[in-house]
Write an enzyme that holds these catalytic residues in place. Structure first.
Site, PDB file in Angstrom:
ATOM      1  N   LYS A  43       0.830  -1.206   0.000  1.00  0.00           N
ATOM      2  CA  LYS A  43       0.000   0.000   0.000  1.00  0.00           C
ATOM      3  C   LYS A  43       0.866   1.258   0.000  1.00  0.00           C
ATOM      4  CE  LYS A  43      -2.353   3.365   2.420  1.00  0.00           C
ATOM      5  NZ  LYS A  43      -1.917   4.326   3.467  1.00  0.00           N
TER       6      LYS A  43
ATOM      7  N   ASP B  27      -6.442   0.858   1.539  1.00  0.00           N
ATOM      8  CA  ASP B  27      -6.267   0.694   2.982  1.00  0.00           C
ATOM      9  C   ASP B  27      -7.573   0.171   3.570  1.00  0.00           C
ATOM     10  OD1 ASP B  27      -7.976   2.860   2.915  1.00  0.00           O
ATOM     11  OD2 ASP B  27      -6.529   4.294   3.716  1.00  0.00           O
TER      12      ASP B  27
END
Length: 214
Positions: free
Chosen positions: A119, A137
């Site tokens: 991420k 997320d």
């Protein structure tokens, strides 16, 4: 309604609500953005932006960060969640970047750095290098589930699902638009899905009932 149809309508709504998508983390370089994204794990962007001015005044390059003691870094970021671990990772990551001759837009390289997961690497690729990526997320994962765009049990599959729904050229702005929408209209807790501009029509009746009981 098909997922693809939902995604098209949601995309149009997000484009109208958020025609511009400034990166919410203050930064001046690829390195300072990477540091800010690392620090944002389990911490609000607002808190990160309060802490990074002092940190970057002391070290805004990998060379400067590598020269700091871990204890000094930790003291500078003490208000951030998981500060001891993040301080160690910042020092180690800085050393790795110096040894490698700097940052570069390479997935394998970025994800090999201390404290940098997929991420975090995705944010840097998308928001600094302009390479299509879709950072997911827990917040985006939750909204994708609420809106019926993904039934995934993890962020990795949610990322794949969302990438399949929107054109690649929209990915870099779309993930920020979803984050902005979540903050303004679609919070994690005490959320009335029936009053939400998107959940009200995109969420399933089952989902609305389940969240109403929370």
């Amino acid at each position: 309604m098909k997922r693809s149809e939902k995604a098209e309508i949601i995309g149009q709504m997000l484009d109208e609500l958020y025609p511009t998508t400034p990166v919410p983390l203050d930064h001046t370089s690829a390195y300072t953005l990477l540091v800010a994204v690392m620090l944002s794990a389990q911490t609000t962007d607002k808190k990160v932006n309060e802490v990074t001015p002092a940190l970057f005044a002391a070290a805004d390059t990998p060379e400067q960060m590598a020269a700091l003691e871990v204890e000094k870094i930790q003291a500078l970021i003490r208000e951030i969640g998981l500060a001891p671990t993040k301080a160690k990772n910042l020092r180690k990551m800085a050393e790795q970047i110096v040894d490698a001759g700097g940052l570069r837009p390479d997935w394998n390289y970025l994800e090999s750095l201390a404290g940098v997961g997929h991420k975090t690497a995705s944010v840097l690729m998308a928001q600094w290098y302009g390479i299509p990526a879709f950072p997911v997320d827990t917040h985006i994962h939750r909204l994708a589930a609420r809106w019926g765009l993904s039934k995934a049990k993890n962020v990795e599959q949610t990322e794949r699902d969302l990438k399949a729904l929107w054109p690649k050229e929209t990915w870099n702005k779309r993930h920020l638009q979803i984050i902005f929408f979540g903050r303004e209209y679609c919070p994690a807790r005490n959320h009335d899905l029936t009053a939400c501009p998107i959940c009200a029509w995109a969420a399933s009746k089952k989902r609305i009932r389940e969240e109403a009981r929370l």
